[in-house]
Scaffold this active site. Structure first.
Site, short mmCIF file in Angstrom:
data_model
loop_
_atom_site.label_atom_id
_atom_site.label_comp_id
_atom_site.label_asym_id
_atom_site.label_seq_id
_atom_site.Cartn_x
_atom_site.Cartn_y
_atom_site.Cartn_z
N TYR A 50 0.82 -1.21 0.00
CA TYR A 50 0.00 0.00 0.00
C TYR A 50 0.86 1.26 0.00
CZ TYR A 50 -3.06 3.71 1.66
OH TYR A 50 -3.74 4.89 1.78
N HIS A 80 -2.85 16.71 -0.71
CA HIS A 80 -3.34 16.82 0.66
C HIS A 80 -2.96 18.13 1.35
CE1 HIS A 80 -4.30 12.61 0.14
NE2 HIS A 80 -4.84 12.56 1.33
#
Length: 366
Positions: A50, A80
């Site tokens: 991941y 972000h």
């Protein structure tokens, strides 16, 4: 100069924040960071991990082509760093960077040693990334706020330097600092975790502990003004209630009031003979409720802060990102160490007891 090895204490953080101490990382610790990175570099080949070769969040089900892996790390930072509001104060930003360094030094993030070196440079040079106050998630860590730190580490965004807001790249050029280059998972690792909430909590802990010290001293003064009997703070009175905080506060009050000529001695005033014919006593037989209960009120506040200090220090020295890279077991683990409840629940308690402290102080003065 404070040299971090594998553990950072809150006392050390306080010296860095308020006494101008510089920091360094031991050679042994830096070698462990590098060894973790080298393990991940080898382990990640031909595996699905991941955030290294998959998308993020719901997009984790999609594999990312090898040719885009570096872009992936830059893109999580750029996507972000979207907070809003006024910037955090420099002291909180500095504390957050120290907390992030603490995570890197756990050697479970698989990041290049450049991450640690850049954080040290920013901390020591007084370079404070612009971190907006609003936009964090909490349950998924300080994604937005940490992304703003990462944004500056790669030479973008703005930093507060010597009292001015300046372009990050310009400041880094001036100081001869090279922006961070992505290797394996630096983007994800820096943005994922609890370091901003931990850094803020550390600063608030210092403030709270100082307020408790002042409140204890203030309570002694108020009892002196009221000419209270001093047995409410006696060791025999407080030791029979088995709470460390209460006993600590009572002991501190005895130390602060040692030699006081304003506090009354019950043995001299009421236990000596000659009071049997007195119907009404001019002076209160017991001190005012809010005054004589000081150890029982400030005691649990003290215990709460002691527990918060331990939780914050543990978090400061935790690997709080995901996934966890473990060279010892030769594996990479996926979980939720970025979750913020350890810090957030503890800070809720700190908020409650600080309100209690303020209420008590107000009552003592009324």
């Amino acid at each position: 100069m404070i040299t971090f090895k594998d553990r950072i204490t809150l006392d050390e953080v306080e010296k860095v924040l308020y006494s101008g101490e510089k920091i360094a990382v031991s050679e042994e610790a830096m070698k462990r960071v590098d060894a973790c990175y080298r393990f991940l570099e080898k382990f990640a080949s031909e595996k699905v991990i991941y955030g290294i070769n998959t998308g993020f969040g719901p997009m984790a089900q999609w594999r990312v082509d090898d040719q885009h892996l570096i872009d992936l790390q830059y893109n999580i930072i750029l996507s972000h760093s979207t907070g809003a509001g006024e910037p955090l104060d420099d002291v909180y930003v500095k504390s957050a960077m120290i907390a992030r360094l603490g995570t890197v030094l756990q050697c479970r993030s698989g990041v290049h040693t450049d991450v640690a070196k850049l954080l040290i440079a920013f901390i020591n040079e007084g370079i404070y990334p612009f971190i907006p106050m609003h936009g964090s998630v909490g349950a998924s860590g300080d994604l937005v706020q940490l992304a703003h730190i990462a944004l500056c580490l790669i030479g973008k965004g703005e930093v507060h330097y010597k009292g001015e807001w300046r372009d990050t790249a310009e400041v880094m050029r001036q100081l001869g600092i090279s922006p961070l280059q992505m290797h394996l998972r630096e983007g994800l690792s820096i943005t994922n975790g609890t370091s901003v909430m931990t850094g803020i909590s550390a600063v608030n802990q210092f403030y709270a502990e100082t307020l408790l010290d002042w409140a204890t001293l203030d309570a002694v003064w108020m009892n002196e003004i009221a000419s209270s009997f001093d047995d409410y703070m006696a060791e025999e009175e407080n030791s029979c209630r088995r709470h460390a905080g209460q006993q600590l506060i009572a002991r501190r009050m005895r130390e602060l009031s040692e030699g006081s000529l304003c506090l009354k001695k019950r043995a001299h005033e009421l236990y000596d003979y000659g009071h049997s014919d007195v119907k009404v006593f001019e002076h209160k037989v017991q001190a005012y409720y809010s005054l004589r209960c000081t150890p029982q009120i400030l005691g649990p506040i003290c215990d709460t802060l002691q527990n918060a200090r331990q939780i914050i220090e543990d978090e400061l020295n935790s690997a709080c990102d995901n996934p966890i890279v473990d060279p010892d077991s030769q594996n990479v683990y996926h979980g939720g160490n970025f979750h913020g409840d350890y810090i957030s629940l503890e800070e809720d308690k700190v908020k409650i007891v600080m309100v209690r402290l303020a209420m008590t102080d107000e009552r003592e003065r009324s």
